[in-house]
Structures are given as C-alpha cells and as structure tokens.
Design an enzyme around this catalytic site. Structure first.
Site, mmCIF file in Angstrom:
data_model
loop_
_atom_site.group_PDB
_atom_site.id
_atom_site.type_symbol
_atom_site.label_atom_id
_atom_site.label_comp_id
_atom_site.label_asym_id
_atom_site.label_seq_id
_atom_site.Cartn_x
_atom_site.Cartn_y
_atom_site.Cartn_z
ATOM 1 N N ASP A 1 -2.909 -28.873 -34.512
ATOM 2 C CA ASP A 1 -3.675 -27.737 -34.830
ATOM 3 C C ASP A 1 -4.090 -27.470 -36.355
ATOM 4 O OD1 ASP A 1 -5.022 -25.210 -35.322
ATOM 5 O OD2 ASP A 1 -3.782 -24.054 -34.153
ATOM 6 N N LYS B 1 -11.901 -22.504 -39.823
ATOM 7 C CA LYS B 1 -11.592 -21.908 -41.173
ATOM 8 C C LYS B 1 -12.534 -22.810 -42.130
ATOM 9 C CE LYS B 1 -7.822 -19.213 -40.628
ATOM 10 N NZ LYS B 1 -6.556 -19.551 -39.651
ATOM 11 N N TYR C 1 1.210 -20.481 -35.162
ATOM 12 C CA TYR C 1 0.361 -19.582 -34.606
ATOM 13 C C TYR C 1 -1.096 -20.325 -34.196
ATOM 14 C CZ TYR C 1 -3.172 -15.934 -34.506
ATOM 15 O OH TYR C 1 -4.249 -15.040 -34.136
HETATM 16 C C1 PLP Z 1 -6.317 -19.130 -38.050
HETATM 17 C C2 PLP Z 1 -5.777 -19.917 -37.238
HETATM 18 C C3 PLP Z 1 -6.126 -20.157 -35.834
HETATM 19 C C4 PLP Z 1 -7.067 -19.058 -35.170
HETATM 20 O O1 PLP Z 1 -8.279 -19.383 -35.664
HETATM 21 P P1 PLP Z 1 -9.401 -17.952 -35.359
HETATM 22 O O2 PLP Z 1 -10.445 -18.346 -36.212
HETATM 23 O O3 PLP Z 1 -8.935 -16.942 -36.292
HETATM 24 O O4 PLP Z 1 -9.525 -17.784 -34.029
HETATM 25 C C5 PLP Z 1 -5.736 -21.060 -35.004
HETATM 26 N N1 PLP Z 1 -4.568 -22.018 -35.409
HETATM 27 C C6 PLP Z 1 -4.237 -22.031 -36.863
HETATM 28 C C7 PLP Z 1 -3.316 -22.933 -37.237
HETATM 29 C C8 PLP Z 1 -4.929 -21.008 -37.690
HETATM 30 O O5 PLP Z 1 -4.287 -20.627 -38.971
#
Ligand code: PLP
Length: 430
Positions: A241, A269, A146
């Site tokens: 990511d 995050k 994701y």
């Molecule tokens: C949470 C998350 C995102 C998206 O971040 P948002 O701040 O919710 O837009 C992208 N990649 C990973 C791996 C994530 O855990």
C-alpha cells in the site's frame, strides 16, 4: 493563546450543527490537540492562510499529496486546460492512457494499472482482486497500518503475536474482522509463525512498506524481503500500500530504496496532483482477472476522471523531469531532524525524529520506534504542547502525534530556518 481564529471559530460552530463533529474527516477536528480547528482560505507553496489572516508553514500538505507545495503553477495550468475541455466525459479520455504509461514506466512491479477515486477504493479493490485471484479469504495486515476505511482493514488490535482481528469501528462485523489477521510490524517471528500455521488460507499481505499513519516507522533491514519470501512460499500475494509512500520515498516509492517487488501496488495522494485519485496495479496476470476480462468486478462513475488525471499527469511528469526533488526533500528532513534531536538532547528530552524522502515524525521516545506498541508509548502531552507552541508561532504540524509530517519542494531556506527556530524554542518550553 495569542493566535486566535474568530472567523474559523464561527465557521466551526455552524459546521458542528450540520456536519458530524463539524468535519468531513475525523482528524481535522483537532481533538488530539485539544483545540478547535482552523479553516484554510487559500494555500500557496509551503504556506496556508486562514480566513482570519493567519499564515502557517504547512507540514501536513493535504496529508501528503502536495509534494511541490500548494497550488503549483504547472499543475494548476494543466487543470485549467483540462477544465476548458469539459468537466468529465463518462467515456475514455486520453489522459488515462498517459497516466497508465507514467505509472507502469516508473513504478517497478506494475505492468497494468486501474484508476480509482481514492486510496481507500484502491486498497479495497486490491484486496478483492487478491481474493479472487487466489480463491482464498484471509488477509494479513500490520498493527498501525492504515489502508483507508475499508471494513476488513479497519482492524488493528491484538496483543498476541497473532490474533484474529477485532474491529476498530462500530459497524464492521466480527465476521469481516475475523478474515483479517493482524501482526506486529517488523516482527519476523510472528509473521513466520502465522504463515507456518495458516499460510494456505491467506490471500494476501497488505502492508504500508513504511508505516506513515502512526507517525513514521521504517521497515527493518530484511523485513519486506521476509514478507516476500513468506507469501511466495505459500501462494499468497504481497500488496504494497503505497498510497502515501508512492512517489514520496523516492520516484519509484519504496521500490527505489528496497529490492523487494510486490505482486500488487496501491497508489493515491501524490498521483492526483492534489485532486482526488487512487490506483492499483501489478502483475498483468493478476490485473487481467478484473472485469471485463475476468470475474473480479471493479468500476466507478468518476474513475479516470479527466480533470484529476490532468493534475496527476502534470505532477508525475514534473517529478520525473526534476531529478533533484528527492535529494532536496531528504536534505531538508536531515537538517531539521538533526537540529531537533540536538536541542532535545541538550534539554534532556527523549525525542526520535525518523525521516526519509520528505516524510518525518516526532516521537517522544527514548529509543527508535519499531512498531505500533512503541509508537503509542510516545509522550502525548509533550507532542500536544509542541503542536500548540508551533501553531502559535506560525508552524502547522499534524494535529495528532500519530500522523506523519511532510516536506515539499516549496519548503525553502526561509521556511527551514523559521521551522528550526520555532520547534527548537518549542522543545525548550517542554
Ligand atoms: C491515505 C491513505 C489511504 C487512503 O486513501 P484515501 O484517499 O484517503 O481514501 C490508504 N492507504 C494509505 C497508506 C494511506 O496513507
């Protein structure tokens, strides 16, 4: 149900009339666990308090950011100090320079960095940059990975080893999805085959180096190195990511525990200290393709917001200063996983509890989970029952079996003891 939420229930009724599904992010609707969601009035340390007065030990932790627990006094003080100077400037602010120094000095492979407002913006921009830099169109992602709600990354299906993506969401055009190849995670041969056939069209692989949005799945030894080798061989970029795993798996994120160095890294995050933030960075040669130096456009009214960055800088400085954070998180995870798997074994329940750096997941599977397909073979009824038992007894797990659980440094001995007791008792009811 012995736990009831009359105030939360009323709020949710009002919300459902005005907000689609009553929520501003779908998983908060608790549909996977078949109950109405609660509201949080306040959050402190490892605990959430509802307007009804219920208190929960929290393993969602704002979906990862709260690595020191909720409302950390140091981060809160930094935010107060920033707010006293103004709520936003629209010009450059000193905190941006400090943040860039902290990230580039800590995260290997990041020579230059840009701030965004969310993880989604970070991955979206990293993809555009990779395409601009390589002048290629195709992107490779992994099933179950994701990367936020970016159109071209909302694609995960395909039963073959290699498929053209099908969109996961209405509104994502087939044309967009067709530019995304989806591979099974931890499958060396499928990746090899795709690169042999289409390598020269591929701009980048984007990978959560540890899958954290389908439970928690670790890379097999050599898998990330294989992705590095394949991308390097054909001139594609490797994007980690690390929105979830950055500053979480270790201080250096995945790169603290694996040798592999990507070309670009996405963050979010934890680096916001609880406020909304994202970032992407990497090799200077690539980052310099961004406007105003280069032809890849990326911008934002709120990017580098001084209040968000005050929180983020405070969080990162605290992580860098407090050396034992990751040992503490790992020790908690190890004890919890050990107790849960032992109890499950005694009861003849198939349970896997993978954990690393304060992330863990509960998979009701016979064998360790390597990919999306195996994760979805996990018993959803058992997960739902355990969630409901836990919440009845003061422990809040993610309201879906396909989310990772998080531990903070505010999770103390008392929290561990209670969590072990509640979850082990819960397992005995299955
Ligand atoms: C949470 C998350 C995102 C998206 O971040 P948002 O701040 O919710 O837009 C992208 N990649 C990973 C791996 C994530 O855990």
């Amino acid at each position: 149900m012995t736990t009831s939420f009359p105030v939360s229930s009323k709020l949710f009724q009002r919300a459902q009339r005005l907000i689609p599904g009553g929520v501003n992010s779908p998983v908060r609707a608790f549909r996977n666990v078949g109950m109405n969601p609660f509201y949080t009035q306040s959050a402190n340390g490892c605990r959430l308090t509802t307007p009804d007065g219920n208190e929960f030990i929290d393993y969602v932790l704002t979906w990862g950011p709260a690595i020191f627990g909720h409302n950390d006094p140091e981060i809160r003080a930094a935010v107060h100090a920033a707010v006293d100077c103004g709520l936003g400037f629209g010009t450059n602010a000193p905190a941006e320079v400090r943040m860039a120094e902290l990230i580039t000095q800590t995260v290997p492979a990041v020579e230059k960095v840009r701030m965004t407002n969310s993880g989604t913006e970070a991955t979206m921009s990293a993809i555009r940059l990779a395409r601009g830099f390589t002048q290629r169109t195709k992107i490779v992602k992994f099933a179950g990975g994701y990367h936020g709600h970016v159109d071209s990354l909302l694609v995960k299906s395909g039963s073959g080893a290699m498929t053209f993506g099908q969109p996961d969401s209405l509104g994502v055009t087939p044309g967009t999805a067709a530019d995304t190849f989806v591979l099974p995670y931890n499958d060396f041969d499928a990746a090899e085959k795709l690169f042999a056939e289409r390598g020269n069209e591929i701009a980048a692989i984007i990978v959560e180096p540890f899958l954290g949005n389908i439970g928690f799945i670790m890379p097999e030894p050599g898998f990330l190195a294989k992705l590095r080798e394949l991308t390097a061989r054909c001139g594609a970029l490797l994007i980690f990511d690390e929105v979830m795993t950055g500053f979480r798996i270790s201080l250096q994120g995945t790169m603290g525990v694996h040798e592999v160095r990507p070309d670009l890294v996405c963050l979010g995050k934890i680096i916001g200290g609880g406020l909304p933030v994202g970032a992407f960075g990497g090799r200077a040669e690539i980052m310099d393709c961004l406007a105003p130096l280069g032809g890849v456009y990326q911008a934002g009214t709120f990017c580098g917001h001084p209040v968000s960055l005050a929180a983020g800088v405070a969080a990162l400085e605290k992580l860098i200063r407090e050396k034992s954070v990751y040992e503490k998180l790992s020790a908690f995870g190890k004890t919890l996983a050990g107790e849960l798997t032992r109890t499950a074994r005694e009861r003849g329940i198939a349970l896997q509890v993978p954990h690393c750096g304060g992330m863990f997941a509960l998979f009701f599977n016979e064998n360790p989970v390597r990919n999306l397909e195996q994760a979805t073979q996990s018993d959803p009824e058992k997960a739902k029952k355990l969630f409901r038992y836990a919440i009845e007894n003061g422990v809040f797990l993610p309201p879906s079996p396909y989310e990772s659980c998080f531990i903070s440094t505010a999770h103390d001995e008392a929290a561990l003891e209670k969590t072990v007791r509640v979850l082990c008792d819960g397992l005995r009811t299955l």
